[in-house]
Design a protein around this motif. Structure first.
Motif, mmCIF file in Angstrom:
data_model
loop_
_atom_site.group_PDB
_atom_site.id
_atom_site.type_symbol
_atom_site.label_atom_id
_atom_site.label_comp_id
_atom_site.label_asym_id
_atom_site.label_seq_id
_atom_site.Cartn_x
_atom_site.Cartn_y
_atom_site.Cartn_z
ATOM 1 N N CYS A 69 0.836 -1.206 0.000
ATOM 2 C CA CYS A 69 0.000 0.000 0.000
ATOM 3 C C CYS A 69 0.866 1.250 0.000
ATOM 4 O O CYS A 69 0.592 2.221 -0.672
ATOM 5 C CB CYS A 69 -0.930 -0.013 1.214
ATOM 6 S SG CYS A 69 -1.965 1.464 1.364
ATOM 7 N N TRP A 115 -10.709 10.777 -4.303
ATOM 8 C CA TRP A 115 -9.410 10.434 -3.699
ATOM 9 C C TRP A 115 -8.907 9.082 -4.160
ATOM 10 O O TRP A 115 -7.692 8.868 -4.295
ATOM 11 C CB TRP A 115 -9.512 10.471 -2.171
ATOM 12 C CG TRP A 115 -10.362 9.387 -1.560
ATOM 13 C CD1 TRP A 115 -11.701 9.455 -1.281
ATOM 14 C CD2 TRP A 115 -9.936 8.073 -1.181
ATOM 15 N NE1 TRP A 115 -12.145 8.260 -0.749
ATOM 16 C CE2 TRP A 115 -11.085 7.399 -0.672
ATOM 17 C CE3 TRP A 115 -8.718 7.397 -1.206
ATOM 18 C CZ2 TRP A 115 -11.034 6.083 -0.196
ATOM 19 C CZ3 TRP A 115 -8.664 6.085 -0.749
ATOM 20 C CH2 TRP A 115 -9.810 5.442 -0.242
ATOM 21 N N TRP A 116 -9.811 8.134 -4.435
ATOM 22 C CA TRP A 116 -9.386 6.780 -4.788
ATOM 23 C C TRP A 116 -8.814 6.685 -6.197
ATOM 24 O O TRP A 116 -8.236 5.662 -6.566
ATOM 25 C CB TRP A 116 -10.536 5.776 -4.616
ATOM 26 C CG TRP A 116 -11.854 6.194 -5.202
ATOM 27 C CD1 TRP A 116 -12.868 6.870 -4.580
ATOM 28 C CD2 TRP A 116 -12.307 5.962 -6.551
ATOM 29 N NE1 TRP A 116 -13.918 7.068 -5.447
ATOM 30 C CE2 TRP A 116 -13.598 6.521 -6.651
ATOM 31 C CE3 TRP A 116 -11.749 5.327 -7.667
ATOM 32 C CZ2 TRP A 116 -14.343 6.481 -7.843
ATOM 33 C CZ3 TRP A 116 -12.479 5.276 -8.843
ATOM 34 C CH2 TRP A 116 -13.769 5.855 -8.919
ATOM 35 N N THR A 174 -3.766 6.301 -8.985
ATOM 36 C CA THR A 174 -3.835 5.474 -10.190
ATOM 37 C C THR A 174 -2.882 6.077 -11.204
ATOM 38 O O THR A 174 -3.045 7.241 -11.581
ATOM 39 C CB THR A 174 -5.262 5.450 -10.760
ATOM 40 O OG1 THR A 174 -6.146 4.966 -9.762
ATOM 41 C CG2 THR A 174 -5.342 4.571 -11.981
ATOM 42 N N PHE A 177 -5.239 -0.641 -9.262
ATOM 43 C CA PHE A 177 -5.367 0.014 -7.969
ATOM 44 C C PHE A 177 -4.675 -0.830 -6.905
ATOM 45 O O PHE A 177 -4.689 -2.062 -6.975
ATOM 46 C CB PHE A 177 -6.843 0.188 -7.585
ATOM 47 C CG PHE A 177 -7.612 1.122 -8.481
ATOM 48 C CD1 PHE A 177 -7.916 2.407 -8.077
ATOM 49 C CD2 PHE A 177 -8.030 0.702 -9.740
ATOM 50 C CE1 PHE A 177 -8.625 3.274 -8.905
ATOM 51 C CE2 PHE A 177 -8.735 1.552 -10.575
ATOM 52 C CZ PHE A 177 -9.033 2.843 -10.156
ATOM 53 N N LYS A 212 -5.350 0.942 -0.016
ATOM 54 C CA LYS A 212 -6.674 1.388 0.439
ATOM 55 C C LYS A 212 -7.543 1.832 -0.730
ATOM 56 O O LYS A 212 -8.775 1.737 -0.669
ATOM 57 C CB LYS A 212 -6.533 2.502 1.470
ATOM 58 C CG LYS A 212 -5.852 3.767 0.973
ATOM 59 C CD LYS A 212 -5.707 4.787 2.097
ATOM 60 C CE LYS A 212 -5.046 6.073 1.606
ATOM 61 N NZ LYS A 212 -4.873 7.069 2.701
ATOM 62 N N GLU A 213 -6.913 2.318 -1.806
ATOM 63 C CA GLU A 213 -7.689 2.685 -2.990
ATOM 64 C C GLU A 213 -8.308 1.445 -3.633
ATOM 65 O O GLU A 213 -9.444 1.487 -4.114
ATOM 66 C CB GLU A 213 -6.796 3.420 -4.002
ATOM 67 C CG GLU A 213 -6.357 4.808 -3.570
ATOM 68 C CD GLU A 213 -5.160 4.819 -2.626
ATOM 69 O OE1 GLU A 213 -4.816 5.891 -2.108
ATOM 70 O OE2 GLU A 213 -4.551 3.739 -2.400
ATOM 71 N N GLU A 239 -11.250 0.456 -1.497
ATOM 72 C CA GLU A 239 -12.364 1.378 -1.724
ATOM 73 C C GLU A 239 -13.082 1.040 -3.023
ATOM 74 O O GLU A 239 -14.320 1.060 -3.085
ATOM 75 C CB GLU A 239 -11.851 2.824 -1.764
ATOM 76 C CG GLU A 239 -12.919 3.877 -1.997
ATOM 77 C CD GLU A 239 -13.891 4.045 -0.834
ATOM 78 O OE1 GLU A 239 -14.922 4.727 -1.008
ATOM 79 O OE2 GLU A 239 -13.622 3.509 0.263
ATOM 80 N N LEU A 240 -12.312 0.722 -4.049
ATOM 81 C CA LEU A 240 -12.897 0.360 -5.337
ATOM 82 C C LEU A 240 -13.879 -0.802 -5.184
ATOM 83 O O LEU A 240 -14.946 -0.813 -5.804
ATOM 84 C CB LEU A 240 -11.785 -0.019 -6.319
ATOM 85 C CG LEU A 240 -12.221 -0.357 -7.749
ATOM 86 C CD1 LEU A 240 -12.630 0.908 -8.489
ATOM 87 C CD2 LEU A 240 -11.093 -1.073 -8.495
#
Length: 540
Positions: free
Chosen positions: A207, A375-376, A380, A397, A400-401, A404-405
């Motif tokens: 991460c 933010w997510w 990228t 991704f 944490k992104e 979230e996805l």
């Protein structure tokens, strides 16, 4: 009386488990030597290999690349099974897309000299970290930058950032750039550097690269030669490996909930005179007794299964094993596929104009950040067609992104991606005054027809994607994870009358130099199968 055959149960029908089963079944003299079965908690084989279709193209939801074709067992199987050719278009069929269009937030296409110089330096830093001989390609100043960064580095992330700071110290006096509103040369260089850092996050599953151990990076090995995808899909490799196994030897929908083993001498497990030291409990209440169990579940499942009170292992694994599991890193990487609407065009009526887009975002503390970019999306690194003329776009991704996805609905994803890409491509800004090479007319947004995403983090059978050596761990922990139980030592605290090789471990996270890869999983499956063949004095 008929001699009792040793029973071997393999937990997990991914690359490691099926490779072990294949070897145990096909080794000379072994076909009738064992009772062999593979139990899989899911409803399919393949594990973190999952080939699918999207927009008429063959895509990979999990493992994607053969990482180097030289001496790769995966490449050899792909050649033998004619899996490298297909009439159906497939993901990355034309290899890595070259000549990316790099655009900064605000819509400025970057001068190629800026992108190439920072990209080249980043790649040299990574080569240095990985122990490759790179001095011949480095200037005196670059060698000094690498050495300075390495002296202070505990993580790959800190090494890279210290290298960038040293780079700036060596190139003082450069002319400031013109024509980029809200950007300086230094901020643009940092943004391009961050593109490659975020790509490394998806390569490693870390991460944050500050958690990726620097010393271990030089132990990681790749095969020589080009990196390619598999025309008929990675599942064709899995199906080939599994095809030799007798019907019924792979049992789907069989989720193991508890592994009882005997480190302190034989107990009778209420199994009559047919004593076998390992007892597997399943979610449906059934049990299987075995002489040997090869555990090939992911490191994420092992981390969850060794938490206090989880009860996955009974008795719990020894401390040396649980501490290694705890120290090692394991992250989440997800892929997002989006199909451009058939009615959409990029201003010129041609879908094929969509570029390999690299996105250079403002720093998190910048006042110039576009307020509507979610933010997510900001870590990228790129959005690109899965091959040159495809209408299917792909983004990767991590961390944490990526998690979230998994939680977002399709409409929210489409809105966020459309807003992001449109903000990069809708302005007519370039340093030459000609506008971006690919443009969306102002006020318009990309239209997507369909969305498909992987969900490795929330899948209870995987709980993530692949392993890495975290700061605080080392390659030794990968070796410890690979050690079978009970530990064969006179000083191990166990009763030495305990049957040996009760619980064995395989999977990508058990290979010291090829962790995180399918070929690492393959090698680990061979290793544990060979361990059992040697135990029974059978040919390898």
């Amino acid at each position: 009386m008929v001699a009792r055959k040793p029973r071997i149960v393999i937990i997990g029908a991914g690359m490691a488990g099926l490779t072990a089963a294949n070897k145990l079944h096909t080794a000379p003299g072994s076909a009738d030597a064992f009772e062999l079965c593979v139990v899989e908690g899911g409803n399919r084989i393949g594990g973190r290999i999952k080939t699918s279709e999207f927009g008429g193209d063959l895509i990979e939801m999990g493992a994607t690349w053969i990482h180097g074709i030289g001496n790769s067992p995966i490449h050899k199987i792909a050649q033998e099974t004619h899996s490298l050719e297909s009439d159906q278009p497939w993901e990355c069929m034309d290899g890595f897309l070259e000549d990316p269009v790099t655009i900064s937030e605000g819509g400025y296409e970057l001068n190629s000299s800026i992108v190439k110089s920072i990209t080249s330096f980043f790649n040299k830093l990574m080569d240095f970290a990985q122990g490759k001989v790179v001095e011949e390609g480095l200037s005196k100043e670059e060698i000094e930058c690498c050495n300075l960064a390495a002296k202070k580095a505990s993580s790959v992330g800190s090494f890279l950032r210290q290298g960038l700071e040293a780079y700036w110290g060596c190139v003082k006096g450069q002319e400031e750039l013109k024509g980029y509103d809200n950007w300086t040369r230094k901020s643009l260089e940092e943004a391009v550097f961050a593109i490659h850092e975020n790509t490394q996050r998806t390569y490693t599953s870390a991460c944050d690269l500050l958690t990726l151990d620097y010393e271990a990076e030089s132990e990681y090995r790749m095969f020589p030669g080009e990196e390619i995808t598999i025309a008929k899909g990675y599942m064709s490799i899995i199906e080939s490996i599994a095809s030799v196994l007798p019907p019924g030897s792979i049992q789907l929908g069989r989720k193991v909930t508890r592994i009882q083993w005997q480190p302190n001498g034989p107990l009778d497990f209420e199994n009559g005179h047919d004593f076998r030291p390992v007892k597997l409990h399943f979610s449906d209440g059934s049990v299987i007794f075995a002489d040997h169990v090869i555990v090939t579940v992911s490191l994420g499942v092992l981390k969850a299964g060794t938490q206090q009170g989880s009860g996955m292992f009974d008795p719990p694994l020894p401390t040396f094993k649980t501490e290694a599991i705890s120290r090692l890193g394991y992250g989440v990487v997800n892929k997002l596929f989006l199909e451009l609407s058939p009615t959409h065009d990029l201003g010129g009526g041609n879908l094929n104009k969509f570029p390999f887009l690299q996105m250079a975002f403002h720093r998190t503390d910048s006042e110039f950040r576009h307020p509507k970019i979610p933010w997510w999306m900001r870590k990228t690194s790129s959005v690109c067609p899965i091959y040159g003329k495809s209408s299917v776009l792909l983004s990767w991704f991590a961390g944490k992104e990526a998690l979230e996805l998994e939680s977002l609905g399709d409409e929210e994803i489409i809105s966020g991606v459309s807003t992001t890409i449109s903000s990069f491509l809708s302005n007519s800004n370039s340093i030459n005054g000609y506008g971006n090479s690919v443009e969306i007319p102002n006020g318009r947004q990309l239209k997507f027809h369909k969305v498909l995403k992987s969900r490795w983090g929330s899948d209870p059978l995987f709980l993530g994607s692949y392993s890495y050596v975290a700061v605080g761990s080392s390659g030794d922990d990968l070796d410890i994870l690979a050690m079978p139980l009970p530990k064969n030592s006179t000083n191990n605290g166990y009763n030495n009358s305990s049957p040996q090789l009760q619980v064995l471990f395989a999977g990508e996270a058990t290979h010291r130099t090829h962790y995180s890869t399918t070929h690492g999983a393959y090698f680990s499956g061979l290793r544990e199968a060979n361990r059992l063949l040697q135990h029974y004095h059978l040919s390898l």
